[in-house]
Design an enzyme around this catalytic site. Structure first.
Site, mmCIF file in Angstrom:
data_model
loop_
_atom_site.group_PDB
_atom_site.id
_atom_site.type_symbol
_atom_site.label_atom_id
_atom_site.label_comp_id
_atom_site.label_asym_id
_atom_site.label_seq_id
_atom_site.Cartn_x
_atom_site.Cartn_y
_atom_site.Cartn_z
ATOM 1 N N LYS A 156 9.455 -25.039 -19.256
ATOM 2 C CA LYS A 156 10.717 -24.378 -19.561
ATOM 3 C C LYS A 156 10.577 -22.856 -19.376
ATOM 4 O O LYS A 156 9.457 -22.338 -19.260
ATOM 5 C CB LYS A 156 11.138 -24.738 -20.990
ATOM 6 C CG LYS A 156 11.376 -26.251 -21.171
ATOM 7 C CD LYS A 156 11.868 -26.566 -22.580
ATOM 8 C CE LYS A 156 12.103 -28.055 -22.745
ATOM 9 N NZ LYS A 156 12.702 -28.373 -24.065
ATOM 10 N N TYR A 181 20.386 -33.020 -19.406
ATOM 11 C CA TYR A 181 20.473 -33.098 -20.866
ATOM 12 C C TYR A 181 21.767 -33.779 -21.334
ATOM 13 O O TYR A 181 22.159 -33.613 -22.491
ATOM 14 C CB TYR A 181 20.341 -31.697 -21.474
ATOM 15 C CG TYR A 181 18.898 -31.219 -21.565
ATOM 16 C CD1 TYR A 181 17.946 -31.937 -22.289
ATOM 17 C CD2 TYR A 181 18.489 -30.050 -20.934
ATOM 18 C CE1 TYR A 181 16.628 -31.514 -22.373
ATOM 19 C CE2 TYR A 181 17.161 -29.616 -21.023
ATOM 20 C CZ TYR A 181 16.245 -30.351 -21.747
ATOM 21 O OH TYR A 181 14.938 -29.928 -21.839
ATOM 22 N N ASN A 184 10.431 -24.781 -26.736
ATOM 23 C CA ASN A 184 9.244 -25.602 -26.979
ATOM 24 C C ASN A 184 8.463 -25.900 -25.698
ATOM 25 O O ASN A 184 7.805 -26.925 -25.577
ATOM 26 C CB ASN A 184 9.615 -26.867 -27.752
ATOM 27 C CG ASN A 184 10.629 -27.698 -27.009
ATOM 28 O OD1 ASN A 184 11.014 -27.380 -25.890
ATOM 29 N ND2 ASN A 184 11.054 -28.784 -27.616
ATOM 30 N N HIS A 235 9.107 -30.097 -21.130
ATOM 31 C CA HIS A 235 9.883 -31.337 -21.214
ATOM 32 C C HIS A 235 9.067 -32.433 -20.555
ATOM 33 O O HIS A 235 8.392 -32.188 -19.546
ATOM 34 C CB HIS A 235 11.222 -31.183 -20.456
ATOM 35 C CG HIS A 235 11.873 -32.524 -20.206
ATOM 36 N ND1 HIS A 235 12.682 -33.140 -21.150
ATOM 37 C CD2 HIS A 235 11.786 -33.387 -19.163
ATOM 38 C CE1 HIS A 235 13.075 -34.322 -20.664
ATOM 39 N NE2 HIS A 235 12.550 -34.492 -19.462
ATOM 40 N N GLU A 264 15.294 -39.243 -14.131
ATOM 41 C CA GLU A 264 15.001 -37.807 -14.077
ATOM 42 C C GLU A 264 14.274 -37.434 -12.776
ATOM 43 O O GLU A 264 14.548 -36.383 -12.197
ATOM 44 C CB GLU A 264 14.179 -37.392 -15.302
ATOM 45 C CG GLU A 264 15.002 -37.427 -16.583
ATOM 46 C CD GLU A 264 14.242 -37.031 -17.835
ATOM 47 O OE1 GLU A 264 14.882 -36.935 -18.894
ATOM 48 O OE2 GLU A 264 13.015 -36.821 -17.776
HETATM 49 P P1 IDP Z 1 12.062 -33.704 -26.586
HETATM 50 O O1 IDP Z 1 12.115 -32.540 -25.626
HETATM 51 O O2 IDP Z 1 10.850 -33.642 -27.459
HETATM 52 O O3 IDP Z 1 12.246 -35.026 -25.914
HETATM 53 P P2 IDP Z 1 14.820 -33.994 -27.515
HETATM 54 O O4 IDP Z 1 15.176 -34.512 -28.858
HETATM 55 O O5 IDP Z 1 15.057 -34.896 -26.340
HETATM 56 O O6 IDP Z 1 13.303 -33.498 -27.586
HETATM 57 O O7 IDP Z 1 15.625 -32.646 -27.302
HETATM 58 C C1 IDP Z 1 15.691 -32.033 -26.043
HETATM 59 C C2 IDP Z 1 15.465 -30.555 -26.214
HETATM 60 O O8 IDP Z 1 16.549 -29.983 -26.913
HETATM 61 C C3 IDP Z 1 14.229 -30.189 -27.047
HETATM 62 O O9 IDP Z 1 13.044 -30.199 -26.290
HETATM 63 C C4 IDP Z 1 14.594 -28.823 -27.553
HETATM 64 O O10 IDP Z 1 14.362 -27.829 -26.545
HETATM 65 C C5 IDP Z 1 16.089 -28.947 -27.766
HETATM 66 N N1 IDP Z 1 16.424 -29.329 -29.139
HETATM 67 C C6 IDP Z 1 16.369 -30.560 -29.673
HETATM 68 N N2 IDP Z 1 16.764 -30.575 -30.941
HETATM 69 C C7 IDP Z 1 17.104 -29.291 -31.231
HETATM 70 C C8 IDP Z 1 17.617 -28.637 -32.401
HETATM 71 O O11 IDP Z 1 17.849 -29.245 -33.445
HETATM 72 N N3 IDP Z 1 17.830 -27.301 -32.291
HETATM 73 C C9 IDP Z 1 17.588 -26.605 -31.146
HETATM 74 N N4 IDP Z 1 17.122 -27.183 -30.036
HETATM 75 C C10 IDP Z 1 16.882 -28.500 -30.057
HETATM 76 MG MG MG Z 2 13.924 -35.822 -24.867
#
Ligand code: IDP
Ligand code: MG
Length: 155
Positions: free
Chosen positions: A9, A49, A112, A115, A126
Site C-alpha cells: 500500500k 474494495y 497497514n 493487502h 483479484e
Molecule cells: P484485511 O486487509 O486484513 O483483509 P479487511 O477487513 O479486508 O482487512 O479490510 C480491508 C482494508 O480496509 C484493511 O486492510 C484496512 O486498510 C482497511 N480497514 C478495515 N477496517 C478498517 C477500519 O475499521 N478502519 C479503517 N480502515 C479499515
Molecule cells: Mg480483506
C-alpha cells in the site's frame, strides 16, 4: 500450487519498506510471478474494495490507496494464500504479532502496509482484476524450487 494477489500500500512505498517487505515473501520461498508499480486508477481500487463499499471507511480507503504509488504482486506457492496472510499478520498493525509484516512495521489499522487475497475465490478475481494482461504474469521455474520443497512429498 496456488496464486495470490499482494499489494504494498502507499504507506509501505512512502516509508521505503518495499525491499524489506518483498524480502519477507521471497525469503519464505514464495515465487514472484508478477510485479508492477504505479498509481492505480480509482475505478480499479473501488472494484477491488467493493465488498467494503457500505463500510464507513470505504471512501477514505479508496482515497488512501490512490494517494501514492502501490506495488502489485502476483505470488505463487503451495498454500500461497494462507501463507501470505500469515506473514502479513492481522488487519490492525498495533495488535499484530511480532514477526509479521504488520506487527513489525506498522502501528495503524487503516495504514497497514499490505493487502493479501483472503481466499481462493478472492485470489482468482483479484488476480484477474490487477493482472488482467497475461503478458504481465511470468511462467518460470526458480532453480531453488527443489530445495524449497520436498519434491517427492509436496510437489
Ligand atoms: P484485511 O486487509 O486484513 O483483509 P479487511 O477487513 O479486508 O482487512 O479490510 C480491508 C482494508 O480496509 C484493511 O486492510 C484496512 O486498510 C482497511 N480497514 C478495515 N477496517 C478498517 C477500519 O475499521 N478502519 C479503517 N480502515 C479499515
Ligand atoms: Mg480483506
Amino acid at each position: 500450487m496456488e496464486r495470490t494477489l499482494v499489494l504494498f500500500k502507499p504507506d509501505a512505498v512512502q516509508r521505503g519498506l518495499v525491499g524489506k517487505i518483498l524480502s519477507r515473501f521471497e525469503e519464505k520461498g514464495l515465487k514472484i510471478v508478477g510485479l508492477k508499480m504505479r498509481v492505480f486508477p480509482e475505478e480499479l481500487l473501488r472494484t477491488h474494495y467493493e465488498v467494503h463499499k457500505q463500510r464507513p471507511f470505504f471512501e477514505g480507503l479508496v482515497k488512501f490507496m490512490g494517494s501514492s504509488p502501490v506495488v502489485a504482486l502476483a505470488l505463487e506457492g503451495k498454500d500461497a494464500i494462507t501463507t501470505t496472510r500469515t506473514l502479513m499478520g492481522e488487519t490492525n498493525c498495533a495488535k499484530s504479532a511480532p514477526g509479521t509484516i504488520r506487527g513489525d512495521f506498522g502501528m495503524s489499522f487503516s495504514h497497514n502496509l499490505v493487502h493479501g487475497s483472503d481466499g481462493p475465490d478472492t485470489a482468482k478475481s483479484e488476480l484477474a482484476l490487477w493482472f488482467a494482461d497475461p503478458a504481465e504474469v511470468c511462467e518460470w521455474t526458480p532453480q531453488q524450487t527443489t530445495w524449497v520443497y520436498d519434491v517427492e512429498e509436496e510437489l
